[in-house]
Design a protein around this motif. Sequence first.
Motif, PDB file in Angstrom:
ATOM      1  N   UNK A  42      21.522  18.883  41.473  1.00  0.00           N
ATOM      2  CA  UNK A  42      21.259  17.436  41.475  1.00  0.00           C
ATOM      3  C   UNK A  42      20.219  16.163  42.258  1.00  0.00           C
ATOM      4  N   UNK A  43      19.385  17.229  42.736  1.00  0.00           N
ATOM      5  CA  UNK A  43      18.417  16.490  43.982  1.00  0.00           C
ATOM      6  C   UNK A  43      17.019  16.145  43.513  1.00  0.00           C
ATOM      7  N   UNK A  44      16.254  14.930  43.491  1.00  0.00           N
ATOM      8  CA  UNK A  44      15.182  15.013  43.996  1.00  0.00           C
ATOM      9  C   UNK A  44      14.678  14.372  45.320  1.00  0.00           C
ATOM     10  N   UNK A  45      12.894  15.020  45.434  1.00  0.00           N
ATOM     11  CA  UNK A  45      12.634  15.511  46.590  1.00  0.00           C
ATOM     12  C   UNK A  45      11.085  14.618  46.699  1.00  0.00           C
ATOM     13  N   UNK A  96       2.179  16.444  46.798  1.00  0.00           N
ATOM     14  CA  UNK A  96       2.810  18.183  46.617  1.00  0.00           C
ATOM     15  C   UNK A  96       2.534  17.668  44.961  1.00  0.00           C
ATOM     16  N   UNK A  97       2.091  16.697  44.974  1.00  0.00           N
ATOM     17  CA  UNK A  97       1.290  16.581  42.700  1.00  0.00           C
ATOM     18  C   UNK A  97       0.877  18.127  42.339  1.00  0.00           C
ATOM     19  N   UNK A  98       1.160  18.026  41.232  1.00  0.00           N
ATOM     20  CA  UNK A  98       0.435  19.574  39.947  1.00  0.00           C
ATOM     21  C   UNK A  98      -0.965  18.780  40.234  1.00  0.00           C
ATOM     22  N   UNK A  99      -2.479  19.594  40.063  1.00  0.00           N
ATOM     23  CA  UNK A  99      -3.540  19.229  40.597  1.00  0.00           C
ATOM     24  C   UNK A  99      -3.720  19.207  39.147  1.00  0.00           C
ATOM     25  N   UNK A 159       2.134  14.499  32.355  1.00  0.00           N
ATOM     26  CA  UNK A 159       2.811  15.777  32.980  1.00  0.00           C
ATOM     27  C   UNK A 159       3.222  16.175  34.286  1.00  0.00           C
ATOM     28  N   UNK A 160       2.845  15.370  35.056  1.00  0.00           N
ATOM     29  CA  UNK A 160       3.697  15.390  36.528  1.00  0.00           C
ATOM     30  C   UNK A 160       4.647  15.020  36.257  1.00  0.00           C
ATOM     31  N   UNK A 161       5.416  14.225  35.855  1.00  0.00           N
ATOM     32  CA  UNK A 161       6.390  13.221  35.687  1.00  0.00           C
ATOM     33  C   UNK A 161       7.469  14.080  34.798  1.00  0.00           C
ATOM     34  N   UNK A 162       6.765  14.846  34.275  1.00  0.00           N
ATOM     35  CA  UNK A 162       7.512  14.879  32.532  1.00  0.00           C
ATOM     36  C   UNK A 162       7.970  16.777  33.516  1.00  0.00           C
ATOM     37  N   UNK A 163       7.805  16.812  34.117  1.00  0.00           N
ATOM     38  CA  UNK A 163       7.819  18.635  34.614  1.00  0.00           C
ATOM     39  C   UNK A 163       9.319  18.592  34.581  1.00  0.00           C
ATOM     40  N   UNK A 198      -0.910   8.064  43.924  1.00  0.00           N
ATOM     41  CA  UNK A 198      -0.213   9.477  43.751  1.00  0.00           C
ATOM     42  C   UNK A 198       1.190   8.959  44.213  1.00  0.00           C
ATOM     43  N   UNK A 199       1.118   8.248  45.371  1.00  0.00           N
ATOM     44  CA  UNK A 199       2.870   8.300  46.428  1.00  0.00           C
ATOM     45  C   UNK A 199       3.752   7.629  44.888  1.00  0.00           C
ATOM     46  N   UNK A 200       3.309   6.682  43.712  1.00  0.00           N
ATOM     47  CA  UNK A 200       4.197   6.357  42.656  1.00  0.00           C
ATOM     48  C   UNK A 200       4.087   7.135  42.256  1.00  0.00           C
ATOM     49  N   UNK A 201       3.213   7.974  41.767  1.00  0.00           N
ATOM     50  CA  UNK A 201       3.838   9.025  40.741  1.00  0.00           C
ATOM     51  C   UNK A 201       4.832   9.921  41.303  1.00  0.00           C
ATOM     52  N   UNK A 202       4.788  10.511  42.486  1.00  0.00           N
ATOM     53  CA  UNK A 202       5.307  11.262  43.368  1.00  0.00           C
ATOM     54  C   UNK A 202       6.512  11.085  43.220  1.00  0.00           C
ATOM     55  N   UNK A 203       6.846   9.449  43.097  1.00  0.00           N
ATOM     56  CA  UNK A 203       8.384   9.209  43.086  1.00  0.00           C
ATOM     57  C   UNK A 203       8.934   9.227  41.883  1.00  0.00           C
ATOM     58  N   UNK A 204       8.220   8.554  40.635  1.00  0.00           N
ATOM     59  CA  UNK A 204       8.200   8.627  39.332  1.00  0.00           C
ATOM     60  C   UNK A 204       8.768  10.420  38.976  1.00  0.00           C
ATOM     61  N   UNK A 205       8.308  11.127  39.319  1.00  0.00           N
ATOM     62  CA  UNK A 205       8.276  12.221  39.074  1.00  0.00           C
ATOM     63  C   UNK A 205       9.549  13.061  39.478  1.00  0.00           C
ATOM     64  N   UNK A 206      10.094  12.473  40.712  1.00  0.00           N
ATOM     65  CA  UNK A 206      11.331  12.893  41.210  1.00  0.00           C
ATOM     66  C   UNK A 206      12.100  11.862  41.252  1.00  0.00           C
ATOM     67  N   UNK A 207      12.038  10.762  40.122  1.00  0.00           N
ATOM     68  CA  UNK A 207      13.429   9.905  40.019  1.00  0.00           C
ATOM     69  C   UNK A 207      13.352  10.365  38.115  1.00  0.00           C
ATOM     70  N   UNK A 208      12.902  11.155  37.446  1.00  0.00           N
ATOM     71  CA  UNK A 208      12.533  10.962  35.752  1.00  0.00           C
ATOM     72  C   UNK A 208      14.050  12.003  35.255  1.00  0.00           C
ATOM     73  N   UNK A 209      14.616  12.829  36.583  1.00  0.00           N
ATOM     74  CA  UNK A 209      15.905  13.194  35.697  1.00  0.00           C
ATOM     75  C   UNK A 209      17.069  12.900  35.930  1.00  0.00           C
ATOM     76  N   UNK A 210      16.909  11.377  36.660  1.00  0.00           N
ATOM     77  CA  UNK A 210      17.782  11.010  37.286  1.00  0.00           C
ATOM     78  C   UNK A 210      18.687  11.349  37.831  1.00  0.00           C
TER      79      UNK A 210
END
Length: 353
Positions: A81-84, A90-93, A99-103, A142-154
């Motif tokens: 349960x580690x986020x990176x 590495x966002x999905x284009x 969709x990226x945040x909820x992936x 993009x950096x903020x979205x990458x951060x949000x995606x990694x934070x999403x699963x807590x």
Amino acid sequence: MSYRLELNEATVTFGATDVVQRVSLQLREGDIGCLLGPSGCGKTTLLRAIAGFEPLRQGRIALHGKVVCDTQRMIAPERRRVGMVFQDFALFPHLTVAGNIGFGLRGWTAAEKQSRIADLLTLVGLSDSAGKHPHQLSGGQQQRIALARAMAPRPEILLLDEPFSALDPELRGQLASEVRSLLKQDGITAILVTHDQTEAFAMADQIGVMSQGKLHQWDSGYNLYHHPATTFVADFVGRGALFAIQVADRNSIDTPFGRLSGKLPDGIETGTALQLLIRPDDIHLTTKEGSISARISERLFQGAEYLYTLQLASGHHFQCLAPSHQQHTPGDTVSLKLDIQDLVLFSNDGRAL
């Protein structure tokens, strides 16, 4: 005290070389840590070991009190349960921002997923961009979205590998403070890898300075600057100069600046050779007679201040800061005084006394 991350004597080997050597540290729940050091010092390898991508030859790693890696076991990365957050985001284009945040929210109900995505979009200030694709966003967005995606699963812990290196310097400093605020608001424990001390100071509660696979000091930014544990930390964190000095008596030392008074460690004998750290903020230019004289060899305009490089008659070089309205030209001779609150001394093997 609750620790989210604990490393005990962690050692990682590539071939016959220990690229990370017996690193021990603890990071409290909700805190942000940082591994700081030059390229090739082992900081990214240590981050990969925490993530589960590199095995340990010695020691152990625990997350929230549970051992995830030692010499007998190695729990897979997806079970830690580690986020990176990676250097290139590495966002999905082909996916939208939403969709990226909820992936990574597999197993969540549609309502839970929608709520979490909406909360994170609000947190990162991009609620109006849910339907956009990554190429429609700026680098900072993009950096903020990458951060949000990694934070999403807590995640148990969020790992950030040089997350600002692809951005321009001005944006890097701004985003480091923003990311700290976002992580704190969401209660995320995180550890950052960087070679940039400005980023480290802006983001981290605890900073570990590494060199050649070894952790020299795990401490607050304040203590790294004012109370460095080794001459490497003293040199790498902040500007400063080291001077060979000699103990004159129980309360004073002989230096290239003359005799200085201050508290010395117990048991230091008269005549002992040591090293003294002088920071630019320890030195002030003055017009008083009888002060120390030095010649300006270089100057660097920094807006409100000039950073001057000075040279004593003995040939020793050092730096000082002065308000920019105190303008001096290279070649000028100036007077200065020392304002040292504590003598920062090192033995000749490079360890703080």
